[in-house]
Write an enzyme that holds these catalytic residues in place. Structure first.
Site, mmCIF file in Angstrom:
data_model
loop_
_atom_site.group_PDB
_atom_site.id
_atom_site.type_symbol
_atom_site.label_atom_id
_atom_site.label_comp_id
_atom_site.label_asym_id
_atom_site.label_seq_id
_atom_site.Cartn_x
_atom_site.Cartn_y
_atom_site.Cartn_z
ATOM 1 N N ASN A 130 0.811 -1.237 0.000
ATOM 2 C CA ASN A 130 0.000 0.000 0.000
ATOM 3 C C ASN A 130 0.840 1.281 0.000
ATOM 4 O O ASN A 130 0.473 2.253 -0.663
ATOM 5 C CB ASN A 130 -1.007 -0.005 1.153
ATOM 6 N N CYS A 146 -3.450 0.692 6.610
ATOM 7 C CA CYS A 146 -3.650 -0.153 7.786
ATOM 8 C C CYS A 146 -4.488 0.574 8.827
ATOM 9 O O CYS A 146 -5.376 0.000 9.442
ATOM 10 C CB CYS A 146 -2.300 -0.546 8.366
HETATM 11 P P1 NAD Z 1 0.825 -9.523 3.383
HETATM 12 O O1 NAD Z 1 0.972 -9.934 4.798
HETATM 13 O O2 NAD Z 1 0.172 -10.444 2.448
HETATM 14 O O3 NAD Z 1 2.270 -9.232 2.734
HETATM 15 C C1 NAD Z 1 3.157 -8.302 3.299
HETATM 16 C C2 NAD Z 1 4.574 -8.701 2.943
HETATM 17 O O4 NAD Z 1 4.891 -9.919 3.606
HETATM 18 C C3 NAD Z 1 4.814 -8.966 1.463
HETATM 19 O O5 NAD Z 1 6.106 -8.501 1.130
HETATM 20 C C4 NAD Z 1 4.740 -10.484 1.373
HETATM 21 O O6 NAD Z 1 5.450 -11.011 0.270
HETATM 22 C C5 NAD Z 1 5.359 -10.902 2.684
HETATM 23 N N1 NAD Z 1 4.916 -12.185 3.225
HETATM 24 C C6 NAD Z 1 3.727 -12.799 3.074
HETATM 25 N N2 NAD Z 1 3.691 -13.943 3.790
HETATM 26 C C7 NAD Z 1 4.880 -14.027 4.431
HETATM 27 C C8 NAD Z 1 5.452 -14.972 5.342
HETATM 28 N N3 NAD Z 1 4.779 -16.060 5.750
HETATM 29 N N4 NAD Z 1 6.696 -14.746 5.808
HETATM 30 C C9 NAD Z 1 7.392 -13.642 5.452
HETATM 31 N N5 NAD Z 1 6.903 -12.719 4.577
HETATM 32 C C10 NAD Z 1 5.668 -12.919 4.082
HETATM 33 O O7 NAD Z 1 0.127 -8.104 3.426
HETATM 34 P P2 NAD Z 1 -0.292 -7.169 2.193
HETATM 35 O O8 NAD Z 1 -1.512 -7.769 1.580
HETATM 36 O O9 NAD Z 1 0.884 -6.881 1.339
HETATM 37 O O10 NAD Z 1 -0.642 -5.811 2.947
HETATM 38 C C11 NAD Z 1 -1.876 -5.541 3.495
HETATM 39 C C12 NAD Z 1 -1.870 -5.767 4.985
HETATM 40 O O11 NAD Z 1 -0.798 -5.034 5.581
HETATM 41 C C13 NAD Z 1 -3.122 -5.243 5.631
HETATM 42 O O12 NAD Z 1 -3.569 -6.148 6.604
HETATM 43 C C14 NAD Z 1 -2.666 -3.946 6.287
HETATM 44 O O13 NAD Z 1 -3.472 -3.532 7.347
HETATM 45 C C15 NAD Z 1 -1.295 -4.295 6.696
HETATM 46 N N6 NAD Z 1 -0.484 -3.085 6.908
HETATM 47 C C16 NAD Z 1 -0.101 -2.746 8.173
HETATM 48 C C17 NAD Z 1 0.613 -1.566 8.400
HETATM 49 C C18 NAD Z 1 1.037 -1.146 9.786
HETATM 50 O O14 NAD Z 1 1.934 -0.320 9.895
HETATM 51 N N7 NAD Z 1 0.441 -1.644 10.850
HETATM 52 C C19 NAD Z 1 0.929 -0.741 7.323
HETATM 53 C C20 NAD Z 1 0.524 -1.114 6.053
HETATM 54 C C21 NAD Z 1 -0.177 -2.297 5.855
#
Ligand code: NAD
Length: 469
Positions: free
Chosen positions: A145, A275
Site C-alpha cells: 500500500n 492499515c
Molecule cells: P501480506 O501480509 O500479504 O504481505 C506483506 C509482505 O509480507 C509482502 O512482502 C509479502 O510477500 C510478505 N509475506 C507474506 N507472507 C509471508 C510470510 N509467511 N513470511 C514472510 N513474509 C511474508 O500483506 P499485504 O496484503 O501486502 O498488505 C496488506 C496488509 O498489511 C493489511 O492487513 C494492512 O493492514 C497491513 N499493513 C499494516 C501496516 C502497519 O503499519 N500496521 C501498514 C501497512 C499495511
C-alpha cells in the site's frame, strides 16, 4: 536475465535467472518484469549485510551523513519514482510523489535523532552507563500500500542505529523499492542496504535466515503470525506492524458539515488501503441519516480513475485478490441487509476499479464490520448508548488505531482514552508523523515504529559498568 529494475546486493546490481510479472492495477495487465531472488542470492545479500555491519556500526557521524544524503537523494528523484509507483500501485501521481518525498522526510528526521547513552551511576564505587547497541542484520519486509514510505520507516532508524539490512518489497509493488535501492546504493557503503524481490516464499526464507537478527515486518495479521513463529526458534527480535479495523466513534454533537470531509478521507485515503484507515463508523441514532448523507455526498463527488490522469483522487484497488475480497465483503454485507447508498460494485472497464461505497444499515455481526476490508467501502453502524459504542469498537482482536469526533475535544479525548489501540485520534484520523510512535495493540502488532521508540526497536540495551574500586 536482465530486467530494467535490479536487485541491489553487496553494492552491485544483481542479475537473476528468473523474473516475475508486475501488473498495472489500472489495466489489469503485466507491464514490467521484476527479478526473482533465489535462495543463493538471498544468502549473498545476507552475507553482504553481515560483512558491511562491522564498519557501519562503528561510526555514527558517517551514518548520520549518509542518511542526510539519502534524504536529499529521495527529494531529488521523487519525480522519477512517482510514475513507477503509480504504475505498480495505482495511487494518483501526486500522492506517489508525496510518498517518495515522505520517505526523504523520514531519512532526514532519523539522521539527527539522538541515540542516548544514559549514565545511571557515577560515584566512588562505579561509573555505570546504559548504551544502545545495534542488533546486526535486519530483515525488512513491506506490503503493497505504501512501499516507499513504509520501507523508509525501517531503513532510516535501523541504519542510524548501526544495523545493516536486507529489504524485500511486496511482489505486487517491487519496482519503486528496487529503484530506491539502486539510488540509495550511491550514497551508502556497499552491503549496508540490500534490496531483493520475490514472492511470499522469499519472505519466509528471510525470517528463517540464520544471519538475520531482527525481523521488521509490515503486513497482514496472518502473515505476521507466521513471521513471529518463524523468528521464534532463533529468538530473533521482531517488530510487527499488522492490520487494523479502526473504529471512528462520532459523539452526539458531531457536525457533518464541519467534519464530514475529514471523516470521509480518514476512511478513503489511498482507496481505503491504509492499515490505520477508518474501517467502520459508529454514529448516534439521531445523527445517522445526516452522517450517511454527508459521507455519500463525498463518495459521489470523488473522481476515480487511472492515477496518471489529471484530477484523479482515487485509483484502482492494487491487486486482483484484494479487489475480489472487497467485492465479496460488500456483497456479503448487502446480502446481510446493509444498503449500498453509493457504489456497491466494481466499475465497468479494465483494471481493478471499485466504486467508493458507503454501506448504511451495517451491523456488528457483518463480516465487513468485524474483518479488515482494506478497500474503498465503509460500513456505517448506528448506536444508542456511548458506552455500548465504545465496547463494540473494542470488541475485536485488532487494536491499531481509532478516533473520536465531537465539537467538544475534551469530551472526545476522554472517550478516545478508552479505546484499546495504539493511536487514538480526536477529530482527525490517519495523521502519522516521524516523531510519533506508531504500532498496534492486540493482533495489530508488536512493538512500534517512528520516534525514539521506533529507533530503540532496532537496538539492544547494553550496560557498561566500570568499577572504580
Ligand atoms: P501480506 O501480509 O500479504 O504481505 C506483506 C509482505 O509480507 C509482502 O512482502 C509479502 O510477500 C510478505 N509475506 C507474506 N507472507 C509471508 C510470510 N509467511 N513470511 C514472510 N513474509 C511474508 O500483506 P499485504 O496484503 O501486502 O498488505 C496488506 C496488509 O498489511 C493489511 O492487513 C494492512 O493492514 C497491513 N499493513 C499494516 C501496516 C502497519 O503499519 N500496521 C501498514 C501497512 C499495511
Amino acid at each position: 536475465m536482465v530486467t530494467r529494475f535490479s536487485m541491489t546486493v553487496g553494492g552491485s546490481e544483481a542479475a537473476t535467472e528468473d523474473a516475475f510479472g508486475v501488473v498495472n492495477p489500472a489495466t489489469g495487465e503485466v507491464f514490467e518484469q521484476a527479478p526473482e531472488c533465489t535462495p543463493a542470492q538471498l544468502d549473498a545479500a545476507m552475507d553482504a549485510a553481515h560483512k558491511a555491519y562491522r564498519d557501519w556500526r562503528s561510526d555514527i557521524d558517517a551514518r548520520r551523513a549518509a542518511l542526510r544524503a539519502a534524504a536529499d537523494a529521495m527529494f531529488a528523484v521523487a519525480d522519477e519514482l512517482a510514475p513507477i509507483l503509480t504504475a505498480e500501485q495505482g495511487k494518483p501521481l501526486g500522492e506517489a510523489r508525496i510518498e517518495a518525498i515522505g520517505a526523504g522526510v523520514w531519512f532526514k528526521y532519523f539522521a539527527d535523532l539522538d541515540l542516548p547513552r544514559e549514565v545511571i551511576q557515577d560515584d566512588n564505587r562505579a561509573f555505570v552507563e546504559v548504551v544502545r547497541r545495534p542488533l546486526g542484520v535486519v530483515a525488512a519486509i513491506t506490503p503493497w500500500n505504501f512501499p516507499l514510505v513504509l520501507a523508509s520507516w525501517k531503513i532510516a532508524p535501523a541504519l542510524l542505529a548501526g544495523n545493516t539490512m536486507v529489504l524485500k518489497p511486496s511482489p505486487f509493488t517491487p519496482l519503486a523499492t528496487l529503484r530506491m535501492g539502486e539510488l540509495l546504493n550511491s550514497v551508502l557503503p556497499a552491503g549496508v542496504l540490500n534490496v531483493v524481490s520475490g514472492g511470499d516464499e522469499l519472505g519466509k526464507w528471510m525470517t528463517a535466515h540464520p544471519l538475520a537478527r531482527k525481523i521488521s515486518f509490515t503486513g497482514s495479521v496472518s502473515a505476521g503470525k507466521h513471521v513471529a513463529a518463524s523468528a521464534a526458534p532463533d529468538l530473533k527480535r521482531v517488530t510487527l506492524e499488522l492490520g487494523g479495523n479502526d473504529a471512528a466513534i462520532l459523539l452526539d454533537d458531531f457536525d457533518p458539515a464541519a467534519l464530514g470531509s475529514k471523516l470521509f478521507w480518514g476512511a478513503f485515503q489511498n482507496n481505503g488501503q491504509v492499515c490505520s484507515a477508518i474501517k467502520r463508523v459508529y454514529v448516534p441514532e439521531a445523527l445517522y441519516d445526516d452522517v450517511v448523507d454527508a459521507l455519500a455526498a463525498q463518495a459521489t463527488a470523488v473522481k476515480v480513475g487511472e492515477g496518471t490522469e489529471e484530477g484523479v483522487q482515487l485509483g484502482p484497488i492494487n491487486n486482483r485478490p484484494q479487489y475480489e475480497r472487497v467485492s465479496e465483503l460488500v456483497a456479503d454485507a448487502v446480502a446481510s441487509g446493509a444498503r449500498a447508498v453509493t457504489g456497491g460494485r466494481p466499475m465497468d472497464g479494465p483494471g481493478y476499479f471499485y466504486e467508493p461505497t458507503i454501506l448504511a444499515g451495517a451491523s456488528d455481526g457483518t463480516r465487513i464490520v468485524y474483518e479488515e476490508q482494506f478497500g474503498p467501502a465503509l460500513p456505517v453502524v448506528a448506536y444508542r448508548h456511548l458506552d455500548d459504542a465504545i465496547e463494540r469498537a473494542n470488541a475485536t482482536h485488532f487494536g491499531l488505531s481509532g478516533s473520536v469526533w465531537s465539537a467538544d475535544a475534551e469530551r472526545a479525548a476522554a472517550v478516545a482514552a478508552q479505546l484499546e489501540c495504539g493511536t487514538a485520534w480526536v477529530n482527525t484520523h490517519l495523521v502519522l508523523q516521524p516523531n510519533q510512535p506508531f504500532g498496534g495493540a492486540k493482533w495489530s502488532g508488536i512493538g512500534v515504529e517512528n520516534g525514539p521508540w521506533g529507533l530503540h526497536g532496532f537496538t539492544e540495551l547494553q550496560v557498561l559498568h566500570r568499577a572504580k574500586r
